[in-house]
Enzyme design. Structure first.
Site, PDB file in Angstrom:
ATOM      1  N   GLY A 141     -21.630   9.601   6.216  1.00 47.66           N
ATOM      2  CA  GLY A 141     -20.445  10.432   6.009  1.00 47.66           C
ATOM      3  C   GLY A 141     -20.129  10.686   4.554  1.00 47.66           C
ATOM      4  O   GLY A 141     -20.236  11.815   4.061  1.00 47.66           O
ATOM      5  N   VAL A 142     -19.730   9.641   3.820  1.00 47.22           N
ATOM      6  CA  VAL A 142     -19.353   9.799   2.420  1.00 47.22           C
ATOM      7  C   VAL A 142     -20.573  10.169   1.572  1.00 47.22           C
ATOM      8  O   VAL A 142     -20.511  11.058   0.726  1.00 47.22           O
ATOM      9  CB  VAL A 142     -18.694   8.516   1.882  1.00 47.22           C
ATOM     10  CG1 VAL A 142     -18.432   8.630   0.380  1.00 47.22           C
ATOM     11  CG2 VAL A 142     -17.390   8.241   2.616  1.00 47.22           C
ATOM     12  N   LYS A 189     -33.744   1.548   5.733  1.00 39.88           N
ATOM     13  CA  LYS A 189     -35.165   1.431   6.087  1.00 39.88           C
ATOM     14  C   LYS A 189     -36.104   2.122   5.099  1.00 39.88           C
ATOM     15  O   LYS A 189     -37.203   1.637   4.847  1.00 39.88           O
ATOM     16  CB  LYS A 189     -35.390   2.030   7.480  1.00 39.88           C
ATOM     17  CG  LYS A 189     -34.683   1.273   8.594  1.00 39.88           C
ATOM     18  CD  LYS A 189     -34.961   1.927   9.936  1.00 39.88           C
ATOM     19  CE  LYS A 189     -34.265   1.163  11.070  1.00 39.88           C
ATOM     20  NZ  LYS A 189     -34.506   1.803  12.389  1.00 39.88           N
ATOM     21  N   THR A 214     -22.918   2.611   1.382  1.00 40.74           N
ATOM     22  CA  THR A 214     -23.124   1.866   2.618  1.00 40.74           C
ATOM     23  C   THR A 214     -21.945   0.925   2.840  1.00 40.74           C
ATOM     24  O   THR A 214     -21.034   0.840   2.017  1.00 40.74           O
ATOM     25  CB  THR A 214     -24.413   1.016   2.545  1.00 40.74           C
ATOM     26  OG1 THR A 214     -24.192  -0.113   1.674  1.00 40.74           O
ATOM     27  CG2 THR A 214     -25.582   1.839   2.026  1.00 40.74           C
ATOM     28  N   LEU A 224      -7.778   9.491  -5.241  1.00 42.91           N
ATOM     29  CA  LEU A 224      -6.628   9.368  -6.139  1.00 42.91           C
ATOM     30  C   LEU A 224      -6.968   8.454  -7.326  1.00 42.91           C
ATOM     31  O   LEU A 224      -7.667   7.460  -7.162  1.00 42.91           O
ATOM     32  CB  LEU A 224      -5.423   8.804  -5.392  1.00 42.91           C
ATOM     33  CG  LEU A 224      -4.856   9.661  -4.259  1.00 42.91           C
ATOM     34  CD1 LEU A 224      -3.694   8.943  -3.593  1.00 42.91           C
ATOM     35  CD2 LEU A 224      -4.402  11.016  -4.789  1.00 42.91           C
ATOM     36  N   GLY A 263     -12.738  12.315  12.690  1.00 37.70           N
ATOM     37  CA  GLY A 263     -13.568  11.569  11.754  1.00 37.70           C
ATOM     38  C   GLY A 263     -12.783  10.832  10.696  1.00 37.70           C
ATOM     39  O   GLY A 263     -13.342  10.426   9.668  1.00 37.70           O
ATOM     40  N   ASP A 283      -8.400  -3.274   6.483  1.00 41.78           N
ATOM     41  CA  ASP A 283      -8.763  -2.319   5.443  1.00 41.78           C
ATOM     42  C   ASP A 283      -7.697  -2.278   4.353  1.00 41.78           C
ATOM     43  O   ASP A 283      -8.007  -2.299   3.159  1.00 41.78           O
ATOM     44  CB  ASP A 283      -8.945  -0.934   6.063  1.00 41.78           C
ATOM     45  CG  ASP A 283      -9.287   0.121   5.021  1.00 41.78           C
ATOM     46  OD1 ASP A 283     -10.356   0.010   4.405  1.00 41.78           O
ATOM     47  OD2 ASP A 283      -8.468   1.039   4.813  1.00 41.78           O
ATOM     48  N   LYS A 317      -7.798  -3.578   0.257  1.00 43.56           N
ATOM     49  CA  LYS A 317      -7.343  -2.753  -0.869  1.00 43.56           C
ATOM     50  C   LYS A 317      -6.272  -3.489  -1.668  1.00 43.56           C
ATOM     51  O   LYS A 317      -6.264  -3.430  -2.914  1.00 43.56           O
ATOM     52  CB  LYS A 317      -6.793  -1.421  -0.356  1.00 43.56           C
ATOM     53  CG  LYS A 317      -7.858  -0.517   0.255  1.00 43.56           C
ATOM     54  CD  LYS A 317      -7.256   0.741   0.860  1.00 43.56           C
ATOM     55  CE  LYS A 317      -8.330   1.621   1.500  1.00 43.56           C
ATOM     56  NZ  LYS A 317      -7.771   2.817   2.140  1.00 43.56           N
ATOM     57  N   GLY A 355     -10.593  10.898   4.810  1.00 45.73           N
ATOM     58  CA  GLY A 355     -11.709  11.809   5.030  1.00 45.73           C
ATOM     59  C   GLY A 355     -12.849  11.612   4.042  1.00 45.73           C
ATOM     60  O   GLY A 355     -12.673  11.095   2.938  1.00 45.73           O
TER      61      GLY A 355
END
Length: 820
Positions: free
Chosen positions: A474-475, A507, A556, A614, A665, A679, A683, A798
């Protein structure tokens, strides 16, 4: 007259001779012209090998066959193309020469040794082949030709294999020749004649030297050296992309560059033309209309530095001891002894205390130099007045050269800063009194990095960023898309050359030093049979691809990779990551990570750890550096929870809102990882540690949004289904808060030495009241910002915004130096 010298290229064929003939005819149309020719490509090496075979008692049949395989097709091809080309005659003369060579090789084989005069004759036959073929080709094209024998014209002095030309004596010989202004003059390069009229060689780059000498003795208007490059470059274009073609340089600059390893010209070539003020033009046979490089008395001061050269195969000797200080004549004795041993000294530097003298010699002459010094100072070494001779082998000299060094300040500082940024250790430094060059002795192994960094410092207006990305989901995928979109703009408008030189997953790993194809990297990665990147292979990539500013971007969630950051820093990489793993492992690892960054002069950047795109971490670090102190912190640190709580506020149930966030997502693959508060807790720990609090993750009090029993499930579907059981209870809390004119927010706090995150009711007076729909907001009350806090607020959910935060960190490394 214009003297044109043509050297061998990587290929020897008939087309090459045609190219040379065309250039010669074009020049002869407006100027009297002379050609000095080298041997065709590979021929001299084969002749040298032939001599070695004969001296070893062998016939050299393979070498003879290889020479014939190169020369004979050139003759027959030209014969088939040009009606006037007498193939039979040229082959006959060529075969006579080959027969003479064979007889001399047979003689060597019988004797078991090769006399130098015989060696000189054989090794110079390649040039005679070129003259033989070119004479016939020009005649077939209707041009008169005058062939002069260098043995009869260039009067030499010195050893048979490395003679020097006596220009004054040669001038008289040339003046005695019959001139023909309508003819093109041909002369073999690489050889001359001694006082006995014997053929001798002019040593390395002998053909260039021959051309310069012919230009000097014939009072030529110009000496042109035609080769396979467009001119003199700021450094070897094969080693450094972006090497700049120099249009103009002085004799002195060319001399310095060639002395310190530049391959286009040899110092002996420059001396004759500089003595008689004859301009020298370096041009490309394959690009005859190119401007080339003009070497003359004038230089281009708009380019103060003309080049960076390197001289490999060097040994550094250091002579030191109490007997050096105040003893008159020690340096004279030292270098006289070295000179008597026939050893050339490349560089000298002496300490201001007079305690030591360091100098460089060619590695091949090291043993002779040591014997000479040991013999000269036998008594001083025995009595301890001199320390044992220190020797560092495997060295190289890297030099920055340019007349502009005398007038432009900061050249040496820029040079040594570039070497420091390349992590290159300097063993010795020397600067000439002319201030035209400055040199550093370094390990030969570090030459590619040293040259690349120095060249970037002086010649590249663009800042290189070499990105290695691990994790292209994603990122990571969003980051690659952003780089792809922004590359051209960053290059043209901001002077940033960002290259994704490697992409990998758990991999496989693919790489390209110029930039991985950002269109098809996923396909290439899936088809790759290479293994995943390791710190060892990452270090090898720096060397093989000559990476200037390598950056490992970890997108990752791998704790194993986070634990390897120190190893990647040792390998030479900066680390940029949105992952919170490394910063929330044990405090001991957190401390070691920063120590490693300092020790290895690397940067560890993680702005996207808190607040996605940010500027949270950077703002906090700047405030602390300015002397500010955190008093109180409260913030909404999860864009995902901010989005969910906004939907709940609008009437959705918690499970409905979570399902919508998941489908967009915004959540982790398992939404439980957002709803359990971990999470936000991570932070908070990062922010607390930034403020000097030595805490572990277990010291952070983390309240789950709902009872953990409602978050059980191995997949998003299971968790959302289970979460429905908490809807009624959670909706009740929402209603109770609403009745008080408040809303629910999941808030992280740092207060009175405690760190915690919890579900909280906040009213309109609170800065967090209106934060919803994916926004993050952080309220920092500090010494400088009180009673009204500093509020950082913006969208924080996102992949796109997180990737933007990562890219921002990468771009911060464009002006990185060791001083930071």
């Amino acid at each position: 007259m214009r003297v044109l010298k043509f050297g061998g290229t990587s290929v020897a064929n008939a087309e090459r001779f045609q190219d040379v003939a065309k250039i010669a005819l074009d020049t002869a149309a407006h100027s009297q012209t002379a050609l000095v020719l080298s041997a065709p490509a590979k021929i001299t090496n084969l002749l040298v090998a032939l001599v070695a075979q004969g001296a070893a008692g062998n016939s050299g049949l393979k070498e003879f066959d290889d020479i014939r395989a190169i020369i004979e097709p050139i003759i027959t091809t030209l014969g088939s193309k040009f009606e006037g080309f007498n193939t039979k005659k040229i082959l006959s003369e060529y075969n006579k020469t080959m027969e003479t060579i064979r007889k001399r090789v047979d003689g060597m084989a019988l004797l078991g040794v090769c006399p130098e005069l015989v060696m000189a004759y054989i090794e110079s036959r390649g040039e005679s082949f070129s003259i033989l073929i070119m004479e016939e080709l020009l005649k077939s094209l209707g041009k008169k030709v005058r062939v002069i024998d260098p043995v009869k014209v260039l009067v030499t002095e010195g050893p048979i294999m490395e003679s020097s030309v006596n220009i004054d004596a040669s001038k008289a010989k040339y003046a005695a020749l019959e001139d023909d202004k309508d003819a093109i003059t041909l002369m073999s390069g690489f050889c001359g004649g001694n006082a006995q009229g014997e053929l001798v060689l002019l040593g390395r780059n002998g053909s260039d030297y021959s051309a310069a000498c012919l230009a000097a003795i014939s009072n030529a208007e110009c000496c042109e050296i035609w080769t396979d490059v467009d001119g003199v470059y700021s450094c070897d274009p094969r080693a450094v992309s972006g090497a700049i073609l120099l249009r103009k340089m002085s004799y002195a600059e060319a001399m310095e560059l060639s002395y310190f390893g530049a391959k286009v010209l040899h110092p002996r070539t420059i001396a004759p033309i500089a003595q008689f003020h004859i301009p020298c033009l370096i041009k490309n046979t394959k690009n005859p209309k190119g401007e080339g490089t003009l070497i003359s008395e004038e230089t281009d001061l708009s380019i103060p530095i003309k080049g960076i050269s390197d001289l490999k195969g060097i040994a550094l000797l250091n002579i030191s001891g109490p007997g050096m200080k105040g003893m008159v004549g020690m340096a004279g004795r030292l270098f006289t002894a070295v000179s008597r041993a026939n050893v050339s000294v490349t560089l000298i530097t002496q300490s201001s205390s007079e305690y030591s003298i360091s100098f460089c010699v060619n590695q091949s002459e090291l043993s002779k130099a040591k014997r000479a010094i040991t013999g000269e100072f036998k008594l001083e070494l025995k009595e301890g007045l001199l320390n044992p001779i220190e020797v560092k082998e495997g060295c190289a000299i890297i030099s920055v050269v340019g007349d502009g060094m005398r007038t432009v300040r900061g050249i040496s500082g820029k040079f040594f800063r570039a070497l420091a940024e390349a992590n290159v250790n300097i063993r010795a430094i020397a600067q000439g009194s002319s201030e035209r060059s400055i040199s550093a002795v370094i390990s030969q192994k570090r030459v590619p990095e040293a040259v690349a960094f120095a060249h970037t410092a002086f010649f590249n207006s663009k800042q290189r960023l070499d990105v290695v990305l691990l994790g292209c989901g994603g990122v990571g995928g969003a980051l690659l898309s952003q780089i792809k979109r922004q590359r051209e703009m960053l290059s043209s408008k901001q002077g940033i050359d960002i290259r994704v030189v490697g992409v990998g997953n758990s991999k496989h790993f693919i790489s390209d030093p110029n930039c991985v194809d950002l269109e098809n990297y996923q396909e290439r990665l899936s088809e790759s049979d290479s293994e995943a990147l390791t710190p060892e292979t990452a270090e090898a990539l720096i060397k093989s691809a000559h990476l200037l500013n390598p950056i490992l971007v970890d997108c990752t969630t791998s704790e194993e990779l986070a634990n390897s950051y120190i190893d990647y820093m040792k390998a030479g990489y900066h680390i940029v990551t949105p992952s919170k793993k490394a910063n929330t492992l044990s405090f001991d690892f957190y401390r070691k990570l920063r120590e490693a960054a300092k020790l290895h002069h690397r940067k560890f950047l993680y702005e996207a750890n808190v607040g996605a795109g940010l500027p949270v971490i950077n703002t906090m670090q700047n405030q602390l550096a300015a002397g500010d102190e955190l008093i109180d912190f409260a913030g909404i640190l999860s864009g995902t929870l901010s989005f969910i709580f906004g939907l709940v506020e609008d009437g959705k149930t918690l499970s409905e809102a979570t399902k919508i966030a998941y489908e967009k997502g915004f959540t982790e693959p398992n939404p439980a990882d957002d709803l359990d508060g971990m999470d936000v807790g991570r932070k908070l720990l990062i922010l607390a540690r930034e403020n000097g609090m030595e805490l572990e993750l277990s010291d952070v009090r983390i309240d789950s949004i709902v009872d953990p029993k409602y978050l059980k499930g191995s997949s998003a579907k299971e968790v959302i289904a289970n979460l429905k059981n908490a809807d009624a209870e959670f909706s009740k809390k929402v209603s109770e808060a609403k009745a008080k004119g408040k809303v629910l927010r999941y808030v992280g706090c740092i207060k009175d030495g405690k760190v915690f995150c919890q579900l909280r009711e906040v009213g309109p007076e609170d800065p967090l009241f209106r934060v919803r729909d994916g926004e993050n907001a952080l309220a920092l009350t500090t010494l400088y910002y009180q009673p009204i806090p500093l509020v950082i607020r913006g969208y924080g959910a996102g992949t796109e915004v997180t990737a933007a935060g990562v890219l921002s960190d990468v771009l911060r490394l464009q002006n990185w130096t060791h001083e930071e």
